[in-house]
Design an enzyme around this catalytic site. Structure first.
Site, PDB file in Angstrom:
ATOM      1  N   SER A 109       6.604 -41.467 -51.647  1.00 36.27           N
ATOM      2  CA  SER A 109       7.209 -40.312 -51.000  1.00 36.27           C
ATOM      3  C   SER A 109       7.238 -39.122 -51.944  1.00 36.27           C
ATOM      4  CB  SER A 109       8.638 -40.658 -50.570  1.00 36.27           C
ATOM      5  OG  SER A 109       9.357 -39.494 -50.201  1.00 36.27           O
ATOM      6  N   TYR A 131       4.218 -33.241 -47.910  1.00 40.85           N
ATOM      7  CA  TYR A 131       4.502 -32.281 -46.844  1.00 40.85           C
ATOM      8  C   TYR A 131       3.922 -30.942 -47.271  1.00 40.85           C
ATOM      9  CZ  TYR A 131       8.017 -35.526 -44.967  1.00 40.85           C
ATOM     10  OH  TYR A 131       8.656 -36.608 -44.430  1.00 40.85           O
ATOM     11  N   THR A 157       1.524 -35.564 -44.325  1.00 40.40           N
ATOM     12  CA  THR A 157       2.323 -35.803 -43.124  1.00 40.40           C
ATOM     13  C   THR A 157       2.269 -34.565 -42.237  1.00 40.40           C
ATOM     14  OG1 THR A 157       3.790 -37.343 -44.262  1.00 40.40           O
ATOM     15  CG2 THR A 157       4.621 -36.326 -42.249  1.00 40.40           C
ATOM     16  N   LYS A 225      -1.385 -38.185 -41.726  1.00 42.05           N
ATOM     17  CA  LYS A 225      -0.385 -39.129 -41.209  1.00 42.05           C
ATOM     18  C   LYS A 225       0.451 -38.486 -40.104  1.00 42.05           C
ATOM     19  CE  LYS A 225       3.561 -41.976 -42.743  1.00 42.05           C
ATOM     20  NZ  LYS A 225       4.651 -41.346 -41.975  1.00 42.05           N
ATOM     21  N   HIS A 249       6.364 -41.629 -37.303  1.00 45.76           N
ATOM     22  CA  HIS A 249       7.391 -41.384 -38.317  1.00 45.76           C
ATOM     23  C   HIS A 249       8.563 -42.367 -38.162  1.00 45.76           C
ATOM     24  CE1 HIS A 249       7.972 -38.052 -41.349  1.00 45.76           C
ATOM     25  NE2 HIS A 249       9.082 -38.726 -41.527  1.00 45.76           N
TER      26      HIS A 249
END
Length: 356
Positions: A109, A131, A157, A225, A249
């Site tokens: 992450s 992100y 993402t 993703k 998600h």
């Protein structure tokens, strides 16, 4: 290694409850709004029916191969999760160590509490989950640093232009009110270390051009993703993505979004063999993983169950979970008459996969 992954993983959650602070457990477990998508995830895998082959030699079953250029022992992986240091003092480093032993990739992450250097030092194959920020260069600098420390791929993402609403009782503590600052943001710039992801600006103008730019900037494979539609998957590959990740998600963004088990087939059909296809969402057994592979995925990734394993038993728990899943998948492949992962394609009863 023998045992039932489904039962053991379910038991882990009750044991993790005794270890995790209540706001952390609630944050990890919750879904968006009425949690319709969250509730349907696992059931959707159970709806799929298989048509096993017979008269096949399955004395040797090969689960290993390569994924985005890295060798793997199983077509499994660790999905990106924040707050892992709330589950275990060594957090993502412990998770990466377990993934390295299992021979599967771990996706880190961007809000991790462990540094790129420490995760890279484990020897695990790891990818960065990213992100996109409104100022593209901010995200690019994070990516540059990750690649410098050995990130083998970047996972962008794309289903989070804003953070989806999650309901909580008025008197419940928010996880970000009680979280130790050391649990998150270890790789973010000081100015961007707002712990709550909802407080960090995300790009609301993502476009195909961003994919080509990221791919060229990083020099490593790019996975997109958060894809549920075949046309979006095809557009992503056309724009330069090496892979598409079928994901809603974990039911935490748009509620009433379709279950991933019902989307992976259409995504594979749209991209053909031009891209790697990954899937997550509600996978709780090696049989579920077999279904995902049969529907068209190249690998299946898990999040919440491995977080609970880390909380309950540390890296040993994650290793055991991945080992049980591997063994269940191997058994399912033998029973389906499939000596390797590629042979799983086509054992799905196309009339019994749920709405597509």
């Amino acid at each position: 290694m023998h045992g039932d992954a489904t039962g053991w993983l379910a038991d882990l959650e009750s044991r993790a409850r005794a270890v995790l602070p209540a706001p952390v457990l609630r944050y990890v477990s919750e879904g968006a709004r009425d949690e319709v998508t969250l509730a349907e995830a696992t059931a959707a895998w159970r709806e799929v029916r298989l048509l096993p082959r017979v008269l096949r030699d399955v004395r040797e079953v090969r689960l290993g191969g390569a994924l985005l250029g890295s060798p793997t022992r199983s077509p499994l992986g660790v999905a990106p999760m924040t707050l892992q240091r709330a589950a275990h003092a060594r957090g993502e480093v412990a998770m990466a160590e377990a993934a390295a032993v299992a021979g599967v990739p771990m996706v880190l992450s961007s809000n991790a509490g462990s540094t790129f250097a420490d995760v890279g030092a484990t020897g695990a194959t790891w990818w960065l989950q990213l992100y996109m920020t409104p100022e593209r260069e901010v995200a690019a600098r994070l990516l540059d640093e990750a690649v410098r420390h050995g990130a083998a791929a970047v996972v962008l993402t794309v289903d989070t232009p804003v953070v989806g609403t999650r309901h909580a009782a008025p008197d419940e503590e928010r996880v970000w009110d009680v979280a130790d600052p050391a649990w998150v943001g270890a790789n973010l710039p000081e100015s961007g270390r707002e712990p709550d992801p909802a407080g960090r600006a995300k790009a609301m103008d993502l476009a195909p051009a961003d994919l080509g730019w990221l791919r060229e900037r990083s020099g490593v494979p790019l996975v997109v993703k958060g894809v549920l539609r075949g046309d979006d998957a095809a557009d992503a590959v056309q724009a330069g993505a090496d892979g598409v990740w079928v994901s809603n998600h974990g039911g935490r963004q748009l509620d009433q979004a379709q279950a991933t088990a019902r989307c992976v087939g259409r995504v594979r059909e749209a991209v053909g063999d031009r891209a790697t296809v990954l899937v997550d969402g509600g996978v709780r057994s090696g049989l579920h993983a077999a279904v995902g592979l049969a529907l068209g995925a190249d690998a299946v990734l898990l999040g919440r169950p491995l977080f609970m394993a880390l909380a309950a038993e540390g890296p040993d728990g994650v290793r055991r979970a991945l080992g049980l899943l591997h063994d269940e998948l191997e058994e399912a492949m033998r029973l389906a008459g499939c000596p390797d992962v590629a042979a799983l394609r086509g054992v799905v009863d196309s009339g019994a996969t749920g709405p597509r």
